[in-house]
Scaffold this motif. Sequence first.
Motif, PDB file in Angstrom:
ATOM      1  N   ALA A 179       0.858  -1.115   0.099  1.00  0.00           N
ATOM      2  CA  ALA A 179      -0.055   0.090   0.052  1.00  0.00           C
ATOM      3  C   ALA A 179       0.795   1.145   0.032  1.00  0.00           C
ATOM      4  CB  ALA A 179      -1.019   0.106   1.341  1.00  0.00           C
ATOM      5  N   ALA A 180       1.901   1.141   0.951  1.00  0.00           N
ATOM      6  CA  ALA A 180       2.675   2.414   0.845  1.00  0.00           C
ATOM      7  C   ALA A 180       3.309   2.558  -0.509  1.00  0.00           C
ATOM      8  CB  ALA A 180       3.900   2.185   1.665  1.00  0.00           C
ATOM      9  N   ALA A 181       3.986   1.575  -1.320  1.00  0.00           N
ATOM     10  CA  ALA A 181       4.568   1.419  -2.432  1.00  0.00           C
ATOM     11  C   ALA A 181       3.530   2.060  -3.514  1.00  0.00           C
ATOM     12  CB  ALA A 181       5.226   0.156  -2.822  1.00  0.00           C
ATOM     13  N   ARG A 182       2.458   1.837  -3.550  1.00  0.00           N
ATOM     14  CA  ARG A 182       1.455   2.096  -4.289  1.00  0.00           C
ATOM     15  C   ARG A 182       0.799   3.720  -4.223  1.00  0.00           C
ATOM     16  NH1 ARG A 182      -0.668  -3.417  -4.352  1.00  0.00           N
ATOM     17  NH2 ARG A 182      -2.311  -2.383  -2.750  1.00  0.00           N
ATOM     18  N   PHE A 183       1.044   4.178  -2.957  1.00  0.00           N
ATOM     19  CA  PHE A 183       0.260   5.527  -2.621  1.00  0.00           C
ATOM     20  C   PHE A 183       0.841   6.424  -3.612  1.00  0.00           C
ATOM     21  CE2 PHE A 183       0.059   9.329   0.146  1.00  0.00           C
ATOM     22  CZ  PHE A 183      -1.156   9.523  -0.037  1.00  0.00           C
ATOM     23  N   LYS A 184      -0.022   7.384  -3.890  1.00  0.00           N
ATOM     24  CA  LYS A 184       0.204   8.605  -4.592  1.00  0.00           C
ATOM     25  C   LYS A 184      -0.503   9.655  -4.167  1.00  0.00           C
ATOM     26  CE  LYS A 184       0.307  10.541  -9.413  1.00  0.00           C
ATOM     27  NZ  LYS A 184      -0.067  10.038 -10.767  1.00  0.00           N
ATOM     28  N   ALA A 185       0.051  10.880  -3.786  1.00  0.00           N
ATOM     29  CA  ALA A 185      -0.681  11.652  -3.142  1.00  0.00           C
ATOM     30  C   ALA A 185      -1.094  12.901  -4.208  1.00  0.00           C
ATOM     31  CB  ALA A 185       0.236  12.678  -2.412  1.00  0.00           C
ATOM     32  N   GLY A 186      -2.161  13.607  -3.935  1.00  0.00           N
ATOM     33  CA  GLY A 186      -2.354  14.591  -4.818  1.00  0.00           C
ATOM     34  C   GLY A 186      -1.285  15.636  -4.828  1.00  0.00           C
ATOM     35  N   ALA A 187      -1.352  16.350  -6.079  1.00  0.00           N
ATOM     36  CA  ALA A 187       0.051  17.363  -6.241  1.00  0.00           C
ATOM     37  C   ALA A 187      -0.294  18.688  -5.524  1.00  0.00           C
ATOM     38  CB  ALA A 187      -0.122  17.879  -7.928  1.00  0.00           C
ATOM     39  N   ALA A 188      -1.524  18.979  -5.345  1.00  0.00           N
ATOM     40  CA  ALA A 188      -1.878  20.252  -4.363  1.00  0.00           C
ATOM     41  C   ALA A 188      -1.501  19.949  -2.717  1.00  0.00           C
ATOM     42  CB  ALA A 188      -3.267  20.655  -4.472  1.00  0.00           C
ATOM     43  N   ALA A 189      -0.839  20.993  -2.250  1.00  0.00           N
ATOM     44  CA  ALA A 189      -0.592  20.937  -0.819  1.00  0.00           C
ATOM     45  C   ALA A 189      -1.961  20.627  -0.016  1.00  0.00           C
ATOM     46  CB  ALA A 189       0.246  22.088  -0.522  1.00  0.00           C
ATOM     47  N   PRO A 190      -1.773  19.998   1.036  1.00  0.00           N
ATOM     48  CA  PRO A 190      -3.003  20.175   1.951  1.00  0.00           C
ATOM     49  C   PRO A 190      -3.135  21.628   2.233  1.00  0.00           C
ATOM     50  CG  PRO A 190      -1.214  18.510   2.521  1.00  0.00           C
ATOM     51  CD  PRO A 190      -0.661  19.397   1.667  1.00  0.00           C
ATOM     52  N   ARG A 191      -4.548  21.936   2.871  1.00  0.00           N
ATOM     53  CA  ARG A 191      -4.803  23.301   3.081  1.00  0.00           C
ATOM     54  C   ARG A 191      -4.409  23.790   4.434  1.00  0.00           C
ATOM     55  NH1 ARG A 191     -11.378  23.033   2.264  1.00  0.00           N
ATOM     56  NH2 ARG A 191     -11.396  22.482  -0.165  1.00  0.00           N
ATOM     57  N   CYS A 192      -3.956  22.988   5.310  1.00  0.00           N
ATOM     58  CA  CYS A 192      -3.594  23.307   6.615  1.00  0.00           C
ATOM     59  C   CYS A 192      -1.994  23.050   6.634  1.00  0.00           C
ATOM     60  CB  CYS A 192      -3.741  22.157   7.880  1.00  0.00           C
ATOM     61  SG  CYS A 192      -3.210  20.566   7.253  1.00  0.00           S
ATOM     62  N   PRO A 193      -1.466  24.049   7.583  1.00  0.00           N
ATOM     63  CA  PRO A 193       0.098  24.047   7.609  1.00  0.00           C
ATOM     64  C   PRO A 193       0.776  22.875   7.820  1.00  0.00           C
ATOM     65  CG  PRO A 193      -1.026  25.882   9.211  1.00  0.00           C
ATOM     66  CD  PRO A 193      -2.004  24.557   8.924  1.00  0.00           C
ATOM     67  N   VAL A 194       1.987  22.588   7.288  1.00  0.00           N
ATOM     68  CA  VAL A 194       2.518  21.468   7.137  1.00  0.00           C
ATOM     69  C   VAL A 194       4.089  21.641   7.449  1.00  0.00           C
ATOM     70  CG1 VAL A 194       3.293  19.474   5.737  1.00  0.00           C
ATOM     71  CG2 VAL A 194       1.176  20.642   5.250  1.00  0.00           C
ATOM     72  N   LEU A 195       4.617  20.732   8.449  1.00  0.00           N
ATOM     73  CA  LEU A 195       6.110  20.683   8.787  1.00  0.00           C
ATOM     74  C   LEU A 195       6.622  19.398   8.206  1.00  0.00           C
ATOM     75  CD1 LEU A 195       8.656  21.494  10.369  1.00  0.00           C
ATOM     76  CD2 LEU A 195       7.600  20.581  12.583  1.00  0.00           C
ATOM     77  N   VAL A 196       7.625  19.431   7.390  1.00  0.00           N
ATOM     78  CA  VAL A 196       8.133  18.292   7.026  1.00  0.00           C
ATOM     79  C   VAL A 196       9.374  18.097   7.730  1.00  0.00           C
ATOM     80  CG1 VAL A 196       9.133  16.927   4.912  1.00  0.00           C
ATOM     81  CG2 VAL A 196       7.003  18.299   4.827  1.00  0.00           C
ATOM     82  N   VAL A 197       9.609  16.873   8.248  1.00  0.00           N
ATOM     83  CA  VAL A 197      11.192  16.734   9.120  1.00  0.00           C
ATOM     84  C   VAL A 197      11.656  15.413   8.300  1.00  0.00           C
ATOM     85  CG1 VAL A 197      12.053  16.206  11.431  1.00  0.00           C
ATOM     86  CG2 VAL A 197      10.101  17.536  11.086  1.00  0.00           C
ATOM     87  N   ALA A 198      13.062  15.513   8.196  1.00  0.00           N
ATOM     88  CA  ALA A 198      13.877  14.430   7.951  1.00  0.00           C
ATOM     89  C   ALA A 198      14.933  14.106   8.497  1.00  0.00           C
ATOM     90  CB  ALA A 198      14.192  14.690   6.231  1.00  0.00           C
ATOM     91  N   SER A 199      15.494  13.057   8.531  1.00  0.00           N
ATOM     92  CA  SER A 199      16.614  12.452   9.092  1.00  0.00           C
ATOM     93  C   SER A 199      17.919  12.463   8.076  1.00  0.00           C
ATOM     94  CB  SER A 199      16.577  11.247   9.854  1.00  0.00           C
ATOM     95  OG  SER A 199      15.599  11.373  11.031  1.00  0.00           O
ATOM     96  N   ARG A 200      19.078  13.081   8.239  1.00  0.00           N
ATOM     97  CA  ARG A 200      20.031  13.124   7.275  1.00  0.00           C
ATOM     98  C   ARG A 200      20.690  11.684   6.880  1.00  0.00           C
ATOM     99  NH1 ARG A 200      24.688  17.113   8.173  1.00  0.00           N
ATOM    100  NH2 ARG A 200      22.881  18.851   8.055  1.00  0.00           N
ATOM    101  N   GLU A 201      20.628  10.812   8.176  1.00  0.00           N
ATOM    102  CA  GLU A 201      21.104   9.895   8.069  1.00  0.00           C
ATOM    103  C   GLU A 201      20.122   8.452   7.926  1.00  0.00           C
ATOM    104  OE1 GLU A 201      24.494   9.089   7.594  1.00  0.00           O
ATOM    105  OE2 GLU A 201      24.822  11.404   7.614  1.00  0.00           O
ATOM    106  N   ASP A 202      19.167   8.747   7.480  1.00  0.00           N
ATOM    107  CA  ASP A 202      17.987   7.841   7.221  1.00  0.00           C
ATOM    108  C   ASP A 202      18.400   6.798   6.178  1.00  0.00           C
ATOM    109  OD1 ASP A 202      15.580   6.261   6.634  1.00  0.00           O
ATOM    110  OD2 ASP A 202      14.458   8.064   6.774  1.00  0.00           O
ATOM    111  N   ARG A 203      18.726   5.393   6.746  1.00  0.00           N
ATOM    112  CA  ARG A 203      19.210   4.206   5.666  1.00  0.00           C
ATOM    113  C   ARG A 203      17.914   3.714   4.915  1.00  0.00           C
ATOM    114  NH1 ARG A 203      21.685   2.240  10.550  1.00  0.00           N
ATOM    115  NH2 ARG A 203      24.056   3.145  10.693  1.00  0.00           N
ATOM    116  N   LEU A 204      16.467   3.931   5.403  1.00  0.00           N
ATOM    117  CA  LEU A 204      15.377   3.411   4.671  1.00  0.00           C
ATOM    118  C   LEU A 204      15.113   4.233   3.552  1.00  0.00           C
ATOM    119  CD1 LEU A 204      13.393   0.907   4.461  1.00  0.00           C
ATOM    120  CD2 LEU A 204      12.108   2.511   6.419  1.00  0.00           C
ATOM    121  N   VAL A 205      14.620   5.694   3.858  1.00  0.00           N
ATOM    122  CA  VAL A 205      14.144   6.586   3.120  1.00  0.00           C
ATOM    123  C   VAL A 205      14.901   7.728   2.732  1.00  0.00           C
ATOM    124  CG1 VAL A 205      12.405   8.214   2.549  1.00  0.00           C
ATOM    125  CG2 VAL A 205      11.700   6.085   3.676  1.00  0.00           C
ATOM    126  N   HIS A 206      15.386   7.996   1.504  1.00  0.00           N
ATOM    127  CA  HIS A 206      16.582   9.053   1.324  1.00  0.00           C
ATOM    128  C   HIS A 206      15.667  10.422   1.573  1.00  0.00           C
ATOM    129  CE1 HIS A 206      19.336  11.581  -0.653  1.00  0.00           C
ATOM    130  NE2 HIS A 206      20.057  10.620  -1.026  1.00  0.00           N
TER     131      HIS A 206
END
Length: 263
Positions: A179-206
């Motif tokens: 399900a995760a592999a197939r998921f496709k989000a809409g191109a438009a951003a959600p209406r609410c405020p969004v914070l995106v956080v990443a880990s630089r040394e993430d070995r699973l997801v770039h």
Amino acid sequence: MSAWVLLRGLTREARHWAELPAQLHASGIEEEIVFADLPGCGEHFRVKTPASVNAMAEFVRADLLSRGYTPPFRIIGLSLGAMVAVAWAQSRPDELARLVLINTSMRPFSVMLRRMRPGAWPALLRAALYWRGRRAAEAAIHDLTCRRNEKRDTDLAIWIAIYRSAPVNRANALRQLLAAARFKAGAAAPRCPVLVVASREDRLVHPACSRTLARAWGATYCEHAWAGHDLPHDDPLWLAETIVKWAVGATALIDDVGDGSGA
């Protein structure tokens, strides 16, 4: 006030958040923090996991409503949990007040080889092969997703106990992965405020997946300098303080790339 809802990722559940909820309260979150397990995990481990992320979002929504919680919600989602949060935000935009998306990826913003790094495949295969012999599976997951190892044996003992009390079956794990592999989000951003956080040394997801997503949606972006995919495990204090600073509007206090010091 709207509650904060915590959504974990692939085969994980509420107890895997460990220290983060306490750190969120200590850092200034006054609203109630609510745990919501994905179908097939945690308190819902007997439920057959749906074949789509959108169906997972509907399941989580129905679960929260049945427990008496009402929107708008503020969601902190990790990996697959973040995809579920995005699916909810894009299908029912008036029901979410804020989104925090941690170490996630989704089409059309990232290609598969970044969404699941090739170097992660051997660890995932080991976890699948030794699924029932739990220590080997949890060790493979820990080695893949965590950078902090000083309490590795304690972590594994806790994770094995969690699994034994609410075992995620291999078929549900596979359905979540597909399900995760197939998921496709809409191109438009959600209406609410969004914070995106990443880990630089993430070995699973770039981490480029998070950077690309934040850029496409004009979202606030913050990157931890050394943590792995399981950022709530590796540095819960830094993550909690980052979320709280953003939530109160003090975006000037958030660097694009944090040092992970928690200060």
